[in-house]
Scaffold this motif. Structure first.
Motif, short mmCIF file in Angstrom:
data_model
loop_
_atom_site.label_atom_id
_atom_site.label_comp_id
_atom_site.label_asym_id
_atom_site.label_seq_id
_atom_site.Cartn_x
_atom_site.Cartn_y
_atom_site.Cartn_z
N GLY A 10 -24.19 58.63 13.28
CA GLY A 10 -24.49 58.29 11.90
C GLY A 10 -23.25 57.86 11.14
N HIS A 11 -22.14 58.57 11.37
CA HIS A 11 -20.94 58.28 10.59
C HIS A 11 -20.35 56.92 10.92
N GLY A 12 -20.27 56.62 12.20
CA GLY A 12 -19.71 55.33 12.59
C GLY A 12 -20.57 54.19 12.06
N GLY A 35 -25.29 61.40 20.06
CA GLY A 35 -24.40 62.56 19.95
C GLY A 35 -25.01 63.59 19.02
N ASN A 36 -24.18 64.13 18.16
CA ASN A 36 -24.68 65.19 17.28
C ASN A 36 -25.72 64.67 16.29
N THR A 37 -25.63 63.39 15.97
CA THR A 37 -26.61 62.85 15.04
C THR A 37 -28.02 63.11 15.55
N GLY A 38 -28.23 62.88 16.84
CA GLY A 38 -29.56 63.06 17.40
C GLY A 38 -29.84 64.47 17.88
N ARG A 39 -28.93 65.39 17.65
CA ARG A 39 -29.12 66.75 18.14
C ARG A 39 -29.16 67.76 17.02
N ASN A 40 -28.95 67.30 15.80
CA ASN A 40 -28.73 68.29 14.75
C ASN A 40 -30.01 68.69 14.07
N THR A 41 -29.90 69.71 13.24
CA THR A 41 -31.08 70.29 12.59
C THR A 41 -31.29 69.73 11.19
N THR A 42 -30.54 68.73 10.85
CA THR A 42 -30.78 67.80 9.73
C THR A 42 -30.81 68.43 8.33
N ILE A 43 -30.10 69.51 8.16
CA ILE A 43 -30.09 70.09 6.82
C ILE A 43 -29.15 69.28 5.93
N VAL A 44 -29.67 68.93 4.77
CA VAL A 44 -28.90 68.16 3.80
C VAL A 44 -28.80 68.98 2.52
N LEU A 55 -18.54 50.74 18.57
CA LEU A 55 -18.59 50.93 20.01
C LEU A 55 -19.13 52.32 20.32
N GLU A 56 -20.17 52.36 21.12
CA GLU A 56 -20.81 53.63 21.43
C GLU A 56 -20.87 53.79 22.95
N LYS A 57 -20.40 54.93 23.42
CA LYS A 57 -20.34 55.08 24.88
C LYS A 57 -21.72 55.23 25.51
N GLY A 58 -22.67 55.77 24.76
CA GLY A 58 -24.03 55.92 25.30
C GLY A 58 -24.98 55.07 24.49
N CYS A 79 -17.64 70.08 11.69
CA CYS A 79 -18.19 71.42 11.88
C CYS A 79 -19.71 71.34 11.96
N TYR A 80 -20.39 72.33 11.40
CA TYR A 80 -21.85 72.32 11.53
C TYR A 80 -22.51 71.32 10.62
N GLY A 81 -21.76 70.76 9.69
CA GLY A 81 -22.44 70.19 8.54
C GLY A 81 -22.25 68.72 8.33
N GLY A 82 -22.01 67.95 9.37
CA GLY A 82 -21.69 66.55 9.14
C GLY A 82 -22.88 65.64 8.91
N PHE A 83 -24.05 66.10 9.28
CA PHE A 83 -25.21 65.20 9.12
C PHE A 83 -25.42 64.88 7.65
N LYS A 84 -25.38 65.91 6.84
CA LYS A 84 -25.63 65.70 5.41
C LYS A 84 -24.56 64.83 4.78
N ALA A 85 -23.40 64.78 5.45
CA ALA A 85 -22.30 63.99 4.90
C ALA A 85 -22.43 62.52 5.25
N GLU A 141 -17.82 52.60 26.46
CA GLU A 141 -16.98 53.78 26.24
C GLU A 141 -15.53 53.36 25.97
N VAL A 142 -14.96 53.91 24.94
CA VAL A 142 -13.54 53.65 24.68
C VAL A 142 -12.72 54.55 25.60
N GLN A 143 -11.81 53.90 26.35
CA GLN A 143 -11.05 54.67 27.33
C GLN A 143 -9.56 54.68 27.03
#
Ligand SMILES: Cc1cc2nc3c(=O)[nH]c(=O)nc-3n(C[C@H](O)[C@H](O)[C@H](O)COP(=O)(O)OP(=O)(O)OC[C@H]3O[C@@H](n4cnc5c(N)ncnc54)[C@H](O)[C@@H]3O)c2cc1C
Lengths: 1031, 417
Positions: free
Chosen positions: B41-43, B70-79, B62-65, B364-370, B206-208
C-alpha cells in the motif's frame, strides 16, 4: 425405517439402532453410524442449503471434510455450533440441525432475489460501486452487504463444555489411517517405535470403508478393523480417532484436534473435555492424507443431487444410501469411472456414464456393460437442469453437437484427483504439477517427512498398501532401524491385495522420470484434463458454471479477474474469493487456477498454487484456549493475609496478577470516607498495610554489588551491610524503568525490592543483562516475592506497636536508624525489619517467611488496638506518598521520563557508568524544557482533577485551535483529596514545569478550565521530620 | 474506465467483456525519474501521490511478488488516529481524513468503514492512561470518547462486561471515526489510480542490489534486469533491513512476525473494533462475516511469514476472556506477516545518508492505517528532497539524538511497542 433410500443390507451402519433427529424442524430417522448428511440422503433430503451470494439451492456435494455446501447450524441454545458440515457430523439421538443463510426457509428463500441482480454481482463488483453518495456506504450499502453475508450464528450464551490440551512426543506420527497409513503404521509400530496414528474418522480404514475392497481374502473394512485392533493392542502405539491434524509447523511440530464427545450429543458426557488439542513433536512424520476428488465445471453444476463420484460411492458403500432412483455419471478418468461402477454395484441406480474421453479402460468398459450401465465416450454434460434438485442433463459430443437430454435425479462427477497436499505444503514442502495425472503432488520436503498412498498418487489399493510400507521402510532407515525386508515381509504386498472394485494395476512401463521416492510407480488415471466444458467446447453455454460452490464463484468470475489484470493466482483468488470459504477451496482451488491458466494462456505450473495456510480444517476456539479460561487464564495471586482482608471488608484492586486491598470501608463508608479515615490514622496514630506484593529479588554472588552498580543509576559498592538504599533503574535510553529499596544483607548478598507490577519484568531484565552482556559477573538472582510476607506498620505510633511485639529489639533512632534493617524476633517469629518509609511517617516493614504472614498480621493488629492502628489499602498509600511527592512507576512515569525530569537527579551518579548513562548526554535528554514533575494546588480547594487531565497555559487555550497547534503543556499524573491538607492536590508533568513555580496553569475539563498553582511536588512535611517519629 | 453502478450495469449487458485491466502491466523501462521499491500500500500510494500531487509520473513501483502480497494483504486493517504525541497525532489524523475520502478519490471502493475503535481498560491505572490519551486527542482536534462499562455492554452485547472475567472491563476509549477497510482493495485501488496517471507497476521484479556513484544511487539491480533511477524510495516493510542493507545502510529496525487469524463467517455480531487491555488481543468483524483477530508479536525476531501456535493460543485465551461465547466458534485460517519494528514504535519516513535514497519503514503493527498519509508525505519528501511538515519528526537521526516518538511510552525495545 431409517429412510426410503436406504439400500437393503449395505453399509457399515447399525440398523438395530435407529436414531431420531430433526432437520429444519422436520423429524427424521437415521441409524447409528450415519452422518447427518447420510441420514438426510437416506430420507431423500438433498436440498440442505442456500448459496452465499445468489441463494441458489444446494445439496451435499461430498461425503467429507471438503464439503462446500452442506453447512448447518447444529443444536440450539448454549450448545449451538455454527457452520458445521453435515458430512462430518456423526448422528446421535435427538440431534437438531438447521440450514443457514436462508430466509424464511431453505425451501423458500427470499434471498433468491439476488439472482435478479446476478449479472452485476460479479467478482469485485463491490470495489466498483457503492461509492456514491459517499455517506451511503456506511449507512446503507455496507449494512446490507453485512447482513447478507456470514453463514451461521454465534452462540449467545457461554459454552457449557470444557476443553483440554496435551503435548506428546513420538518417533513416528502417521497422519491418515487409510490403507497406506495403516500399513505404514503397522510397519513402524511392530518395530517398537513410539508411534501415533491419527485419523479424523470414527474408525481407521479411510477409503477401505468407502469402497468395496478385498485384502488377502478378507473385506477391506474387516482388514482395517484387524489392523486397528493390533495397533490398539501395542503399548508403544497411540491411535487417535475423530482427530484432525490441522497444522504442520517448524521442527516437525504438528497440531491436531480430537473430538471426544460430539458424537454422543450435547451434555451427554459430563466432566469429559469435549475437544482436546494435541501438540505433537515427531522425529519423523508419514503423511497419508489421501486425495480429494475434483469436479468438472459445466452449466448449473451446483444443483442438489450433483455430487462427486467418490461421495456417491461412500454413501452407497459406507452408509447404504442410494442418492436417487436414476443416476448419471460424468467423468474424464478411470478412477471416477470405477467409482461410478462401485456405486452402481452397491446402489444399482446408475443408468449412464458420460465420459469425455474417446475410450475408457477396456476392463472398466466390460464391467459397465456387465452392470447394465450405458457409457457414452467422447461426450460431455453441457448443463444440468432442475430447480431444487437435478432433473436431467443436456449432453453434447466433445465436438459440441447436441446429443440429447437425459433424465436423472442425481449426477456423479469426477474430474480427477487433488491429493491432499495441504499439510505437506504447510511444512513447508514444494509441489510439482504432474501432467500425466493432472494434479499437484508433493515434491521437495523441508522436514523429516514421507508421503504415502493417494497423496503420493498411489490410487489403487495394492499400490497404496505397498507405498505405505515403503514410506515406513524409509522412515525406519532414517531412524536407524533396520527395515524389515520390503518385499518379503509377512504382511501384505501388492500382489496379495486383490481388488474387486478397483481399476486394474498400473502399467509398470509408465515409470515417470523424477518419481519422488522409491516404491511402486504412480498409478495410471488415464485422465484427460477437463476443467470446464465451456472451454472444451470453446463456446458459452447456458447456466451458471460454478467453481467455488460456497463462495459462489463462477468460471466467468475467474475469466473476468484475468481480463482485469489479476494475473497472479493470489490476486485472482482474492479478487474472486475462490478458495476463501470455510472449505478453503478443497474442491475448487485447482480448477480455479487451471481455468485462470487457460484464460492467461499459461500452463498450470506457471500459474502455480496459492499458499496453503493452516488449519486444514477449522479449529474450535475453545480448544485453542484449553483450560486458560476464567480465573485460570492468568494466575490470581493473593497474599497469606488475603483471607483476613476479605473478612474485614477490603475492596480489592488488581495490581498485575495480585489482588491488593484498595481500601477497608467501615459499614456505611464510601471510598472517599474510608480513605480519609485511613489517611488520617496513618498521619496521627498508626496504619498497617500488607506490602507483600512488592517484588523481592535475592541477589547473591561475589559481583553482586558491582552488578547493582551497573543496573541502578546510583552508587552501591559502599553500602554497608545492614543498610538500605533507594535505587533507580533506567533503560538504555535513560528513561525510568523501576525503583525500589534494596538492602545489603551480607557483603555478597542483597535483597532488592521492585514495584509490584514490574517484579517479573525486572527479574527478566537482570537476567538478560547477566546472561547476554555480562556473563562474566558472578551473580545469581532468585525471586523471593512469594517467600516473604511484608507488613508495613506506619505512623507516629508504629514504634510503640512494634516494640510490643519485639521487646528485645532496640528501636531507638540511634540504634535502628532510618534506611537500615535488623534481624530479630517479632511476635515470636524470625523476622527482618526494615526501617524505610513510603509515606514520610516513621515506619517499619516487617518481613517473615510467608507461612507466618497471617500470624504476624494478626499479631500486629492485636498489638495495635491500643494505639489506634488502622488497616489501609493502596489508595491511602497513594495519597500519603503523593503528599510527599514520591513517584509511582507507571503513574508519574512512562518510558519517556528521566530521573532528572522527576527531580531525582540526586539519585543519578555522575561518576560511575550504569545502564542509561550515555543517553543523558543526548541532545533530547539535555533539553531544559523537558516535562518536569511539579505539584499543583487548585485554587478551589474542593477541586480534585481527574488523572490524565491536560494542562494549558491560559483558559483561552483550553480548546483545539487548528491555527495554533497543540495547546497541552502537560498532564496530571496523580490527583487526590488530602484530608491532611484540607484540599485537593495533584502531581503533574509540565513542560519546563520547575520554572513555572508560583504560576497558574489551567486544568482542561468539560466543565471549563480550572486554575491550579504550580509548586513543589512535596506537599507535606518537606523537612522530613516525621519519618523519625517522636523518639 | 470509470467505475460506477452505471458502468457495472452496462457491462452486465455486455457480459462484462469490456472491463480493462485495473492497472497496466508494462515491461520495465530503462530509466525512471523515481523508482519505488515495494508494491505494498505504501509504495503504491507514494507513486500515486507523486504523480497526482507533484506531477512526477515517470515512476516505477517494483514488487518482488504480487502487489499487496506483503503486510498490506495480511493485516487486520484497523484504521485509527488515536495517537497522543503531536508528531504522530497530526500525521495519523491526516491519514484518517484521507481514508474518509479515499474511495471517491481513487474511484475504487476500498470499503473503509468507520465503525469505531474501542480500547478497553481494566484497571484504574489503565483508565488514567486512556484519559490522558483521549484528552490529548481532543485538544488536538481528534475525536475521542470515554465509554463506561454500561455504555460498552449496550454497544457490544456479546462482550463480557460482568465481574466474571479475570480482569473485568472498567470502560474504554473509543474513537468513532476509526474503523476498518478492505486491505486488497487499497493496494488495487492505488495501483489502478497510479497506473492511470502513468506509473508503471512491475510485479515479479525483485530488487537485488543498487548501483551507486559516489553518494548517489543510479540504478536498481532487479531480477528483471537493471533499471536506472533518478531517485529511489523504499517501502518494503519487514524487508527494510534487507533492502537498506543493499546500499550499506543499517537501520534501527527489527523484523518480527505478527500473526492474525479469522473465524468462519458468522452473521453480524460485532460492529466495531475492540482491543483487550489486559493482554494481547483485538477483534473486528469483516463485511464477509469473518471475525478478524490478532495478538502479540512472536517472541523473537524472524523473517518467517507464517503463524505459529504459542502466540495463537495466548491470543485466543485472551479473546475468550472478552467473548466467552466464541468458545464454540471455529478458526478458519491463521497466518503471519513480517513487521518492521522500530525502537520507539513510530515509523521512519525520511531522507537517508545517501543523497537520493529515501526510506519509508518501521511501521510496526500499525502501518495500514498510515497508508494514505504515508504515501502523501513520502511522495512529498522524494519530490522536494525535504520532509513534509507532517513527517519532519519521523527521521532516522532521532534514535541518535533521543527525539524519539514513543507514543505508548513503552521504551526502547522493539517488542514492547
Ligand atoms: C498480522 C498483521 C496485522 C496487522 N494489523 C494492522 C492493523 O490492524 N492496522 C494497521 O494499521 N496496520 C496493521 N498491520 C501493519 C500493516 O500491515 C503494515 O504496516 C503495512 O501494511 C505496511 O505497508 P507497506 O506497503 O509498507 O508494506 P507491505 O505491504 O509489506 O509491502 C512491502 C512490499 O515490498 C515488497 N518487497 C520486499 N522486498 C522487496 C525487494 N527486494 N524487491 C521488491 N519488492 C520487495 C514485498 O513483497 C511487499 O509487497 C498489520 C500487520 C500484520 C502482519
Amino acid at each position: 425405517m431409517s429412510g426410503a433410500f436406504r439400500i437393503p443390507g449395505a453399509g457399515h451402519i447399525d440398523r438395530a439402532q435407529p436414531l431420531a433427529f430433526r432437520f429444519n424442524s422436520k423429524s427424521l430417522q437415521g441409524c447409528a453410524g450415519d452422518t447427518l448428511a447420510s441420514a438426510l440422503l437416506a430420507n431423500g433430503v438433498h436440498l440442505v442449503a442456500r448459496s452465499f451470494k445468489y441463494h441458489r439451492p444446494r445439496g451435499m456435494f461430498t461425503a467429507g471434510n471438503e464439503e462446500p455446501n452442506a453447512i448447518v447450524q447444529l443444536e440450539r441454545g448454549p450448545h449451538t455450533e455454527p457452520n458445521l458440515r453435515a458430512t462430518e457430523i456423526e448422528l446421535y439421538a435427538g440431534l437438531v440441525a438447521a440450514s443457514v443463510n436462508c430466509f424464511p426457509s431453505v425451501d423458500f428463500d427470499l434471498g433468491v432475489l439476488n439472482r435478479l441482480a446476478s449479472a452485476i454481482l460479479v467478482a469485485g463488483f463491490y470495489n466498483k460501486t457503492f461509492m456514491w453518495p459517499k455517506s451511503f456506504w456506511k449507512k446503507f450499502y455496507e449494512p446490507v452487504l453485512r447482513n447478507a453475508s456470514g453463514l451461521g450464528v454465534a452462540p449467545d450464551a457461554p459454552d457449557p463444555d470444557i476443553y483440554d490440551r496435551l503435548h506428546w512426543h513420538c518417533d513416528v506420527l502417521v497422519v491418515g489411517a487409510g490403507p497406506a497409513g495403516l500399513s505404514a503404521a503397522l510397519e513402524v509400530a511392530r518395530q517398537g517405535l513410539r508411534t501415533v496414528l491419527i485419523d479424523e474418522a470414527p474408525e481407521p480404514g479411510g477409503t477401505l470403508l468407502q469402497r468395496p475392497a478385498q485384502i488377502g481374502g478378507i473385506a477391506g473394512a474387516a482388514w482395517a478393523a484387524r489392523a486397528a485392533a493390533e495397533l490398539d493392542g501395542l503399548a508403544n502405539v497411540l491411535v487417535l480417532r475423530r482427530t484432525s491434524v490441522f497444522g504442520y509447523y517448524d521442527h516437525n511440530y504438528l497440531m491436531a484436534l480430537e473430538r471426544r464427545t460430539d458424537h454422543l450429543g450435547p451434555g451427554r458426557a459430563p466432566g469429559i473435555a469435549r475437544k482436546r488439542l494435541w501438540h505433537f513433536r515427531a522425529a519423523r512424520v508419514i503423511l497419508a492424507t489421501g486425495a480429494h476428488e475434483r469436479p468438472i465445471v459445466f452449466g448449473n453444476n451446483d444443483l442438489p443431487g450433483i455430487m462427486l463420484a467418490n461421495a456417491a460411492c461412500t454413501y452407497a458403500t459406507r452408509y447404504g444410501v442410494a442418492l436417487g432412483r436414476r443416476g448419471v455419471a460424468f467423468v474424464n478418468n478411470d478412477h471416477g469411472y470405477a467409482l461410478a461402477l462401485d456405486t452402481q454395484a452397491a446402489a444399482g441406480n446408475l443408468s449412464l456414464i458420460v465420459d469425455a474421453r474417446p475410450a475408457a479402460d477396456p476392463e472398466l468398459a466390460r464391467r459397465a456393460a456387465g452392470a447394465g450401465v450405458r457409457a457414452l465416450q467422447g461426450h460431455v454434460i453441457a448443463r444440468a437442469l432442475g430447480g431444487k434438485r437435478v432433473r436431467g442433463v443436456d449432453i453434447r459430443t466433445c465436438a459440441g453437437t447436441n446429443a440429447g437430454r437425459v433424465e436423472c435425479d442425481h449426477l456423479l462427477i469426477s474430474g480427477g484427483i487433488s491429493p491432499a497436499v495441504h499439510l505437506f505444503s504447510q511444512a513447508p514442502g514444494t509441489l510439482r504439477y504432474d501432467a500425466r495425472l493432472a494434479c499437484f503432488l508433493p515434491d521437495r520436503a523441508s522436514q523429516a517427512v514421507e508421503v504415502a498412498g493417494a497423496l503420493n498418487a498411489r490410487l489403487q489399493l495394492a499400490s497404496a498398501l505397498a507405498d505405505g510400507k515403503a514410506a515406513a521402510a524409509r522412515t525406519l532407515a532414517a531412524l536407524g532401524r533396520a527395515p524389515a525386508a520390503l518385499a518379503t515381509s509377512a504382511a501384505l504386498t501388492a500382489s496379495s491385495a486383490a481388488s474387486a472394485g478397483f481399476v486394474p494395476p498400473a502399467t509398470v512401463a509408465a515409470t515417470a522420470a523424477g518419481t519422488p521416492a522409491p516404491g511402486p510407480v504412480p498409478d495410471e488415471l488415464h485422465i484427460e484434463p477437463l476443467w470446464s466444458v465451456q472451454s472444451l467446447l470453446g463456446r458459452k453455454l447456458p447456466g451458471k458454471h460454478f467453481i467455488d460452490l460456497q463462495n459462489d464463484v463462477t468460471e466467468s468470475d475467474i475469466r473476468l479477474a484475468a481480463r482485469e489484470g489479476f494475473r497472479s493466482v493470489e490476486h485472482a483468488k482474492r479478487y474472486t474469493t475462490t478458495g476463501m470459504a470455510t472449505d478453503q477451496g478443497k474442491t475448487s482451488n485447482v480448477t480455479g487456477l487451471a481455468i485462470l491458466a487457460e484464460a492467461l494462456g499459461k500452463t498450470i505450473p506457471e500459474v502455480g498454487t496459492t499458499t496453503f495456510r493452516p488449519p486444514f480444517t477449522p479449529v474450535t476456539f475453545g480448544a485453542l484456549a484449553g483450560r486458560d479460561r476464567g480465573t485460570l487464564s492468568d494466575p490470581v495471586r493473593i497474599t497469606p493475609m488475603h483471607a483476613w482482608h476479605a473478612a474485614n471488608g477490603a475492596v480489592f484492586e488488581d495490581v498485575g496478577q495480585w489482588k491488593r486491598p484498595w481500601y477497608f470501608p467501615l459499614p456505611g463508608e464510601d471510598m472517599q470516607a474510608a480513605v480519609a479515615r485511613e489517611t488520617r490514622a496513618l498521619r496521627t496514630t498508626a496504619g498497617v498495610m500488607d506490602a507483600t506484593t512488592l517484588g523481592k529479588i535475592d541477589i547473591r554472588g561475589a559481583d553482586a554489588a558491582e552488578f547493582l552498580n551497573r543496573v541502578y543509576t546510583n552508587a552501591w559498592t559502599k553500602l554497608a551491610v545492614g543498610s538500605c538504599r533507594y535505587g533507580l533503574m533506567c533503560k538504555p535510553d535513560g528513561m525510568m524503568m523501576d525503583d525500589g529499596v534494596t538492602a545489603r544483607l551480607a557483603p555478597d548478598r542483597f535483597l532488592m525490592t521492585t514495584t509490584t507490577g514490574n517484579a517479573a519484568r525486572v527479574l527478566d531484565w537482570l537476567e538478560e543483562w547477566l546472561q547476554t552482556e555480562w556473563p562474566g559477573l558472578k551473580v545469581y538472582c532468585t525471586s523471593v516475592t512469594e517467600q516473604w510476607s511484608t507488613v508495613a506498620i506506619v505512623g507516629p505510633n508504629s514504634r510503640k506497636i512494634l516494640q510490643a511485639l519485639a521487646p528485645d529489639m532496640d528501636l531507638s533512632n540511634a540504634a535502628f536508624p532510618f534506611m537500615t534493617f535488623r534481624e530479630g524476633e517479632v511476635a515470636g517469629l524470625r523476622a527482618r525489619v526494615f526501617r524505610i518509609s513510603f509515606s514520610g511517617e516513621l515506619s517499619y516493614e516487617v518481613n517473615v517467611p510467608s507461612w507466618h504472614g497471617l500470624a504476624l498480621w494478626q499479631a500486629v493488629i492485636d498489638a495495635g488496638k491500643a494505639h489506634g492502628l488502622t488497616p489501609y489499602g493502596t489508595e491511602t498509600m497513594h495519597v500519603a506518598r503523593a503528599e510527599k511527592g514520591y513517584i509511582i512507576i507507571g503513574q508519574e512515569t512512562d518510558a519517556t521520563v528521566t530521573p532528572q525530569d522527576l527531580g531525582l537527579a540526586w539519585a543519578v551518579s555522575t561518576q560511575k557508568d550504569f545502564i542509561g548513562k550515555r543517553s543523558f548526554a543526548r541532545v533530547d535528554t539535555r533539553r531544559t524544557d523537558r516535562k518536569q514533575l511539579v505539584g499543583l494546588l487548585p485554587r478551589d480547594k474542593s477541586f480534585v482533577a481527574a488523572e490524565g487531565s491536560h494542562l494549558v497555559a491560559s483558559p483561552a487555550r483550553a480548546v483545539f485551535d487548528p491555527a495554533s497547534g497543540s495547546p497541552s503543556i502537560g498532564h496530571i499524573t496523580s490527583s487526590y483529596f488530602s484530608p491532611n491538607l484540607g484540599s485537593g492536590f495533584a502531581l503533574a508533568l509540565i513542560a519546563n514545569g520547575r520554572a513555572l513555580r508560583g504560576q497558574t496553569v489551567y486544568c482542561v475539563r468539560d466543565a471549563g478550565p480550572q486554575p491550579m498553582t504550580v509548586g513543589d511536588p512535596v506537599f507535606f512535611d518537606p523537612e522530613g521530620k516525621r519519618r523519625d517519629g517522636i523518639d | 474506465m470509470r467505475y460506477s453502478i452505471f458502468s457495472l450495469v452496462r457491462q452486465a449487458f455486455a457480459g462484462h467483456r469490456g472491463w480493462d485491466e485495473a492497472w497496466r502491466t508494462p515491461e520495465p523501462k530503462k530509466q525512471y525519474d523515481v523508482v519505488i521499491v515495494g508494491g505494498g500500500g505504501h509504495g503504491l500510494a507514494t507513486a500515486y501521490y507523486l504523480a497526482k500531487n507533484h506531477g512526477v509520473s515517470n515512476v516505477a513501483v517494483l514488487e518482488k511478488g504480487y502487489i499487496g502480497g506483503g503486510n498490506t494483504g495480511r493485516n487486520t486493517t484497523i484504521v485509527r488516529s488515536n495517537y497522543m504525541l503531536d508528531d504522530n497525532a497530526h500525521f495519523y489524523e491526516w491519514s484518517l481524513k484521507l481514508w474518509h475520502q479515499l474511495s471517491t478519490d481513487l474511484n475504487y471502493n476500498t470499503m473503509f468503514s468507520p465503525r469505531g475503535v474501542l480500547n478497553l481498560a481494566h484497571t484504574e491505572g489503565q483508565r488514567d492512561q486512556y484519559f490522558r490519551r483521549g484528552n490529548r486527542m481532543l485538544l488536538n482536534g481528534i475525536d475521542a470518547e470515554w465509554m463506561t462499562r454500561e455504555d460498552i455492554a449496550r454497544f457490544i452485547p456479546h462482550l463480557d462486561c460482568s465481574d466474571n472475567p479475570r480482569f473485568p472491563i472498567l470502560g474504554g476509549l473509543m474513537q468513532r471515526r476509526g474503523g476498518t477497510a478492505r486491505h486488497d482493495a487499497v493496494a488495487w485501488g492505488y495501483a489502478r489510480a497510479a497506473s492511470a496517471l502513468g506509473v508503471d507497476i512491475i510485479q515479479n521484479c525483485e530488487v537485488q542490489g543498487f548501483a551507486r556513484e559516489g553518494n548517489r544511487v543510479v540504478a536498481v539491480e532487479t531480477s528483471r534486469g537493471r533499471i536506472g533511477a533518478g531517485k529511489v524510495g523504499i517501502a518494503v516493510a519487514g524487508n527494510s533491513g534487507r533492502v537498506a542493507g543493499m546500499v550499506g545502510l543499517k537501520l534501527p529496525i527489527e523484523t518480527h512476525v505478527l500473526q492474525a487469524f479469522v473465524s468462519e463467517p458468522l452473521k453480524p455480531m460485532l460492529d466495531t473494533v475492540v482491543t483487550y487491555g489486559a493482554g494481547h488481543f483485538y477483534m473486528s468483524q469483516s463485511d464477509k462475516g469473518e471475525l478478524v483477530m490478532g495478538g502479540d508479536l512472536d517472541f523473537y525476531p524472524s523473517y518467517a511469514q507464517k503463524g505459529n501456535i504459542p502466540i495463537l493460543e495466548e491470543a485466543v485465551a485472551a479473546g475468550l476472556q472478552m467473548f466467552p461465547i466464541l468458545s464454540r466458534v471455529r478458526m478458519m485460517r491463521h497466518w503471519g506477516g513480517v513487521m518492521d519494528m522500530t525502537l520507539d514504535g513510530s515509523p521512519i519516513i525520511a531522507k537517508t545518508p545517501i543523497d537520493n535514497f529515501y526510506l519509508n519503514g518501521g511501521w510496526c503493527y500499525g502501518g495500514f492505517k498510515a497508508t494514505p498519509a504515508s504515501g502523501w508525505v513520502f511522495a512529498h519528501t522524494i519530490a522536494h528532497d525535504a520532509p513534509h511538515e507532517l513527517n519532519r519528526a519521523h527521521t532516522l537521526e532521532r534514535f541518535e539524538t533521543g527525539h524519539v516518538i514513543d507514543d505508548k511510552g513503552a521504551g526502547p525495545v522493539a517488542q514492547w511497542h
